[in-house]
Design a protein around this motif. Structure first.
Motif, PDB file in Angstrom:
ATOM      1  N   ALA A  20       0.826  -1.207   0.000  1.00  0.00           N
ATOM      2  CA  ALA A  20       0.000   0.000   0.000  1.00  0.00           C
ATOM      3  C   ALA A  20       0.860   1.257   0.000  1.00  0.00           C
ATOM      4  N   SER A  21       1.976   1.227   0.736  1.00  0.00           N
ATOM      5  CA  SER A  21       2.769   2.441   0.880  1.00  0.00           C
ATOM      6  C   SER A  21       3.833   2.599  -0.199  1.00  0.00           C
ATOM      7  N   ARG A  22       4.185   1.530  -0.879  1.00  0.00           N
ATOM      8  CA  ARG A  22       5.259   1.621  -1.866  1.00  0.00           C
ATOM      9  C   ARG A  22       4.772   1.567  -3.295  1.00  0.00           C
ATOM     10  N   GLU A  23       3.488   1.714  -3.493  1.00  0.00           N
ATOM     11  CA  GLU A  23       2.912   1.792  -4.831  1.00  0.00           C
ATOM     12  C   GLU A  23       3.421   0.691  -5.753  1.00  0.00           C
ATOM     13  N   ILE A  24       3.047  -0.538  -5.460  1.00  0.00           N
ATOM     14  CA  ILE A  24       3.504  -1.619  -6.318  1.00  0.00           C
ATOM     15  C   ILE A  24       2.389  -2.186  -7.186  1.00  0.00           C
ATOM     16  N   SER A  25       1.184  -1.647  -7.072  1.00  0.00           N
ATOM     17  CA  SER A  25       0.133  -2.132  -7.952  1.00  0.00           C
ATOM     18  C   SER A  25       0.297  -1.482  -9.316  1.00  0.00           C
ATOM     19  N   PRO A  26      -0.157  -2.166 -10.377  1.00  0.00           N
ATOM     20  CA  PRO A  26       0.037  -1.612 -11.715  1.00  0.00           C
ATOM     21  C   PRO A  26      -0.665  -0.276 -11.908  1.00  0.00           C
ATOM     22  N   ALA A  27      -1.694  -0.013 -11.144  1.00  0.00           N
ATOM     23  CA  ALA A  27      -2.410   1.249 -11.288  1.00  0.00           C
ATOM     24  C   ALA A  27      -1.648   2.427 -10.696  1.00  0.00           C
ATOM     25  N   ASP A  28      -0.718   2.165  -9.777  1.00  0.00           N
ATOM     26  CA  ASP A  28      -0.048   3.246  -9.054  1.00  0.00           C
ATOM     27  C   ASP A  28       1.357   3.577  -9.538  1.00  0.00           C
ATOM     28  N   ASP A  29       2.070   2.616 -10.054  1.00  0.00           N
ATOM     29  CA  ASP A  29       3.459   2.823 -10.440  1.00  0.00           C
ATOM     30  C   ASP A  29       3.571   2.767 -11.962  1.00  0.00           C
ATOM     31  N   ALA A  30       4.102   3.817 -12.575  1.00  0.00           N
ATOM     32  CA  ALA A  30       4.132   3.919 -14.041  1.00  0.00           C
ATOM     33  C   ALA A  30       4.939   2.796 -14.686  1.00  0.00           C
ATOM     34  N   SER A  31       6.122   2.491 -14.155  1.00  0.00           N
ATOM     35  CA  SER A  31       6.939   1.447 -14.788  1.00  0.00           C
ATOM     36  C   SER A  31       6.310   0.065 -14.597  1.00  0.00           C
ATOM     37  N   THR A  32       5.699  -0.166 -13.443  1.00  0.00           N
ATOM     38  CA  THR A  32       5.022  -1.442 -13.217  1.00  0.00           C
ATOM     39  C   THR A  32       3.803  -1.550 -14.117  1.00  0.00           C
ATOM     40  N   ARG A  33       3.093  -0.451 -14.289  1.00  0.00           N
ATOM     41  CA  ARG A  33       1.925  -0.455 -15.171  1.00  0.00           C
ATOM     42  C   ARG A  33       2.334  -0.780 -16.606  1.00  0.00           C
ATOM     43  N   ARG A  34       3.421  -0.161 -17.079  1.00  0.00           N
ATOM     44  CA  ARG A  34       3.903  -0.450 -18.444  1.00  0.00           C
ATOM     45  C   ARG A  34       4.280  -1.922 -18.575  1.00  0.00           C
ATOM     46  N   TRP A  35       5.013  -2.423 -17.582  1.00  0.00           N
ATOM     47  CA  TRP A  35       5.409  -3.832 -17.602  1.00  0.00           C
ATOM     48  C   TRP A  35       4.180  -4.724 -17.642  1.00  0.00           C
ATOM     49  N   TYR A  36       3.221  -4.480 -16.770  1.00  0.00           N
ATOM     50  CA  TYR A  36       2.027  -5.317 -16.686  1.00  0.00           C
ATOM     51  C   TYR A  36       1.188  -5.215 -17.963  1.00  0.00           C
ATOM     52  N   ASP A  37       1.055  -4.013 -18.510  1.00  0.00           N
ATOM     53  CA  ASP A  37       0.271  -3.837 -19.731  1.00  0.00           C
ATOM     54  C   ASP A  37       0.883  -4.580 -20.915  1.00  0.00           C
ATOM     55  N   ARG A  38       2.188  -4.747 -20.925  1.00  0.00           N
ATOM     56  CA  ARG A  38       2.869  -5.428 -22.041  1.00  0.00           C
ATOM     57  C   ARG A  38       2.814  -6.947 -21.944  1.00  0.00           C
ATOM     58  N   LEU A  39       2.436  -7.462 -20.807  1.00  0.00           N
ATOM     59  CA  LEU A  39       2.349  -8.914 -20.663  1.00  0.00           C
ATOM     60  C   LEU A  39       1.225  -9.476 -21.526  1.00  0.00           C
ATOM     61  N   ASN A  40       1.464 -10.661 -22.085  1.00  0.00           N
ATOM     62  CA  ASN A  40       0.401 -11.364 -22.804  1.00  0.00           C
ATOM     63  C   ASN A  40      -0.601 -11.868 -21.781  1.00  0.00           C
ATOM     64  N   LYS A  41      -1.871 -11.592 -22.042  1.00  0.00           N
ATOM     65  CA  LYS A  41      -2.926 -12.028 -21.133  1.00  0.00           C
ATOM     66  C   LYS A  41      -3.961 -12.819 -21.921  1.00  0.00           C
ATOM     67  N   PRO A  42      -4.641 -13.755 -21.276  1.00  0.00           N
ATOM     68  CA  PRO A  42      -5.644 -14.559 -21.977  1.00  0.00           C
ATOM     69  C   PRO A  42      -6.866 -13.714 -22.358  1.00  0.00           C
ATOM     70  N   HIS A  43      -7.611 -14.206 -23.335  1.00  0.00           N
ATOM     71  CA  HIS A  43      -8.796 -13.473 -23.800  1.00  0.00           C
ATOM     72  C   HIS A  43      -9.865 -13.347 -22.718  1.00  0.00           C
ATOM     73  N   PHE A  44      -9.825 -14.223 -21.719  1.00  0.00           N
ATOM     74  CA  PHE A  44     -10.833 -14.180 -20.659  1.00  0.00           C
ATOM     75  C   PHE A  44     -10.406 -13.323 -19.465  1.00  0.00           C
ATOM     76  N   ASN A  45      -9.313 -12.594 -19.606  1.00  0.00           N
ATOM     77  CA  ASN A  45      -8.866 -11.691 -18.553  1.00  0.00           C
ATOM     78  C   ASN A  45      -9.835 -10.510 -18.452  1.00  0.00           C
ATOM     79  N   PRO A  46     -10.427 -10.279 -17.290  1.00  0.00           N
ATOM     80  CA  PRO A  46     -11.379  -9.163 -17.173  1.00  0.00           C
ATOM     81  C   PRO A  46     -10.671  -7.810 -17.281  1.00  0.00           C
ATOM     82  N   PRO A  47     -11.408  -6.765 -17.651  1.00  0.00           N
ATOM     83  CA  PRO A  47     -10.811  -5.423 -17.662  1.00  0.00           C
ATOM     84  C   PRO A  47     -10.402  -4.994 -16.254  1.00  0.00           C
ATOM     85  N   GLY A  48      -9.424  -4.115 -16.174  1.00  0.00           N
ATOM     86  CA  GLY A  48      -8.878  -3.657 -14.903  1.00  0.00           C
ATOM     87  C   GLY A  48      -9.895  -3.264 -13.847  1.00  0.00           C
ATOM     88  N   PRO A  49     -10.911  -2.450 -14.176  1.00  0.00           N
ATOM     89  CA  PRO A  49     -11.865  -2.032 -13.143  1.00  0.00           C
ATOM     90  C   PRO A  49     -12.608  -3.191 -12.477  1.00  0.00           C
TER      91      PRO A  49
END
Length: 158
Positions: A20-49
């Motif tokens: 919570a304090s070190r911003e490690i979720s993909p929504a909070d950290d820009a570099s982690t978000r970029r990394w996570y967004d670039r990962l291949n995900k299955p077609h059944f992966n729900p949208p972020g919200p």
């Protein structure tokens, strides 16, 4: 046994504060978000919200279940149910730490599999103490199976 429960809850709290304090979720950290967004995900992966909505509900149900277990009469069954419940909470906190902060997809998959087993055992143990507390954990168990399928695909294809 009370100290074991306290220690398990403390570990879960420490992990929770860490992510919570070190911003490690993909929504909070820009570099982690970029990394996570670039990962291949299955077609059944729900949208972020969807994750935010689902986890808000699941966290609330887990908290309520834990509260009911804490309020139950002291017994060996209650202690076992609380330890398993606390391990589930710790696993929930550990997953984002290892996946998003450490970027260890394999460790995340191991946590998912461990959580399925721990959650199933937690439901069985809680059922001996408080049937309602046990039933509140069932949606978490079902989500874990679905989320593990998603994470396995992410791990395998990346």
């Amino acid at each position: 046994m009370g100290r074991l429960i306290d220690a398990t809850l403390a570990v879960g709290t420490v992990f929770g504060v860490q992510y919570a304090s070190r911003e490690i979720s993909p929504a909070d950290d820009a570099s982690t978000r970029r990394w996570y967004d670039r990962l291949n995900k299955p077609h059944f992966n729900p949208p972020g919200p969807v994750y935010g909505i689902v986890w808000t509900i699941l966290d609330g149900l887990l908290a309520w279940s834990g509260y009911r277990l804490l309020r139950a009469e002291k017994s060996c069954c209650r202690t076992a149910a609380l330890i398993l419940w606390a391990l589930c909470v710790t696993g929930v906190a550990g997953f984002p730490f290892f996946v998003f902060r450490k970027r260890q997809l394999g460790t995340g998959l191991a946590i998912c599999v461990g959580l399925i087993m721990t959650s199933g055992a937690s439901i069985c143990a809680a059922h001996k103490v408080d049937c309602k507390a046990a039933s509140m954990q069932v949606p978490f168990f079902a989500w874990l199976i679905f989320a593990t399928c998603i994470h396995e695909e992410v791990w395998r294809t990346n």
